[in-house]
Design a protein around this motif. Sequence first.
Motif, short mmCIF file in Angstrom:
data_model
loop_
_atom_site.label_atom_id
_atom_site.label_comp_id
_atom_site.label_asym_id
_atom_site.label_seq_id
_atom_site.Cartn_x
_atom_site.Cartn_y
_atom_site.Cartn_z
N ALA A 75 -5.22 -4.05 23.67
CA ALA A 75 -6.47 -3.53 23.09
C ALA A 75 -7.31 -4.65 22.51
N PRO A 76 -8.64 -4.46 22.45
CA PRO A 76 -9.51 -5.40 21.72
C PRO A 76 -9.35 -5.13 20.23
N GLN A 77 -8.30 -5.69 19.64
CA GLN A 77 -7.81 -5.23 18.34
C GLN A 77 -8.81 -5.37 17.21
N GLN A 78 -9.55 -6.47 17.17
CA GLN A 78 -10.51 -6.63 16.08
C GLN A 78 -11.56 -5.52 16.12
N LYS A 79 -12.00 -5.15 17.31
CA LYS A 79 -12.99 -4.08 17.44
C LYS A 79 -12.39 -2.72 17.12
N VAL A 80 -11.13 -2.53 17.49
CA VAL A 80 -10.44 -1.28 17.16
C VAL A 80 -10.34 -1.11 15.65
N LEU A 81 -9.87 -2.15 14.95
CA LEU A 81 -9.67 -2.04 13.51
C LEU A 81 -10.98 -1.93 12.74
N ALA A 82 -12.07 -2.37 13.35
CA ALA A 82 -13.38 -2.23 12.71
C ALA A 82 -13.99 -0.85 12.94
N HIS A 83 -13.37 -0.05 13.80
CA HIS A 83 -13.94 1.25 14.16
C HIS A 83 -13.74 2.26 13.03
N THR A 84 -14.75 3.06 12.77
CA THR A 84 -14.72 4.00 11.64
C THR A 84 -13.70 5.11 11.83
N SER A 85 -13.23 5.35 13.05
CA SER A 85 -12.28 6.44 13.26
C SER A 85 -10.84 6.05 12.91
N VAL A 86 -10.56 4.75 12.73
CA VAL A 86 -9.19 4.30 12.47
C VAL A 86 -8.81 4.57 11.01
N ALA A 87 -7.68 5.26 10.82
CA ALA A 87 -7.21 5.62 9.48
C ALA A 87 -6.18 4.65 8.95
N CYS A 88 -5.29 4.16 9.84
CA CYS A 88 -4.24 3.25 9.39
C CYS A 88 -3.72 2.45 10.58
N PHE A 89 -2.94 1.43 10.29
CA PHE A 89 -2.47 0.48 11.30
C PHE A 89 -0.96 0.36 11.18
N MET A 90 -0.22 0.88 12.18
CA MET A 90 1.22 0.67 12.26
C MET A 90 1.43 -0.65 12.98
N SER A 91 2.00 -1.64 12.27
CA SER A 91 1.94 -3.02 12.74
C SER A 91 3.26 -3.74 12.56
N HIS A 92 3.48 -4.75 13.42
CA HIS A 92 4.61 -5.66 13.27
C HIS A 92 4.36 -6.69 12.17
N CYS A 93 3.16 -6.70 11.62
CA CYS A 93 2.79 -7.58 10.50
C CYS A 93 2.72 -9.05 10.90
N GLY A 94 2.38 -9.35 12.15
CA GLY A 94 2.00 -10.71 12.48
C GLY A 94 0.79 -11.11 11.65
N TRP A 95 0.63 -12.39 11.40
CA TRP A 95 -0.44 -12.81 10.48
C TRP A 95 -1.83 -12.49 11.04
N ASN A 96 -2.03 -12.65 12.34
CA ASN A 96 -3.34 -12.29 12.90
C ASN A 96 -3.64 -10.82 12.65
#
Length: 455
Positions: free
Chosen positions: A335-356
């Motif tokens: 996914a184009p992650q930076q654009k996804v996370l900037a999207h208003t529809s995103v509520a939370c991020f289930m992540s491996h917690c890499g620094w990026n």
Amino acid sequence: MAKPHVLVIPYPAQGHVIPTLELTQRLVKQGIKVTFMNTEVNNKLVTSNWLDKDSFGDLISMVSIPDGLEPWEDRSDLCKLTLSILQTMPNKLEELVEKINKEDDDKVTCVIADDCMGWAIRVAKKMGIRRAAFWPASVATLASILSFQKLIDDGIINNKGLPLKEETIQLSETMPPIKSENLGWVCFKDVATIESTFKLIQEAEEAFKMTEWFICNSTIELEAAAFSMYPKLLPIGPLLASNRLADQAGHFWQEDSTCLTWLDQQQPSSVIYIAFGSFTIFNQTQFEEIALGLEHTNRPFLWVVRPGMTKETTTEYPNGFMERVGSRGRIVSWAPQQKVLAHTSVACFMSHCGWNSTLEGTTNGVPFLCWPYFADQYHNESYICDIWKTGLRLENYESGIITQGEITSKVDKLLSDKTFRAKALDFKEKVTTSVREGGFSHRNLSNFIEWIKEI
């Protein structure tokens, strides 16, 4: 008149290449000529997936040298890769610099190397070239690396980097605690990989002493305690393409941007975004628990399932899963992650917690569900859950499996408690202020660029 000419060298992993290439683009925007050196395999991946690689004309050159492994060999075997890098790449780097200086009117005036490629700093010093180190991960992780001799002296690890006892380490009161078994070089499965990775750690500590500048992809607002331990380390981050309204480069896989259209159709703050980076691997049982957990949240979700994310040859979803979730779930390979996370529809991020990913989520004010896999990701989880308090841990308890019930329970808890979003938005404001003109990170990067131009 000759231009300053910088040779930039990332560590050959997705999470290192992306921020290092972002730094490169900041230099090029200021008229600095850059040669970006990748391994041969990674150079092919990056250039084939970079949509805008011709936008800088003759100011950026993508080159490669061999890492010593054959093209078909497994580069996820970090022990083998590390030993091959140390045996092969220093001589190849010297040859590359000599070739550039012979053929190019603008000779190499500076080397910027990922600190995990500390040998490159040593080569630059040997060749009489000015040098700087770049650290793309958290400074807390770097602090544990630079403190390895103290850990030896305190009897926590031996002189090969192996842990001698289980202990929670906290280098300062306001830094995230880390278990000795989760130190960046210790968390691998076999002794040979730990020992070979520790060699890179020792090279990194030596490189720290040989650099004139040591810049970090972080910000004082996120890691004040870590920066106070090592005043030589200068924050210039977060280095994100979204900060300059551009597309991110450096991906090893092709992004599926159609998911952005799907996000446009969802309600504000409704979507669970799930992405575990480029290294995380699950067994089939865990993979199915993730799928069923997402299904049972009854919330829309966008899930990145990259090639090779499961140990099995083919990815198998639970019976009837796709039919049951229907259009409520969207699954993409990258996914184009930076654009996804900037999207208003995103509520939370289930992540491996890499620094990026941590920086991208934090910059966009998104709360986290943390699922670290290895290395520095445990440091970052501790920041998110214990220091910043912008997310929750997913617990595997005694089974070793994070269950579908744990997933649905933590999703509900995170999204029903508005304090997580409030804290995340507070950090978003602090972090974005730092990279704006006049902010601390912005000033450091500007001063670093002026230093390069004066060489």
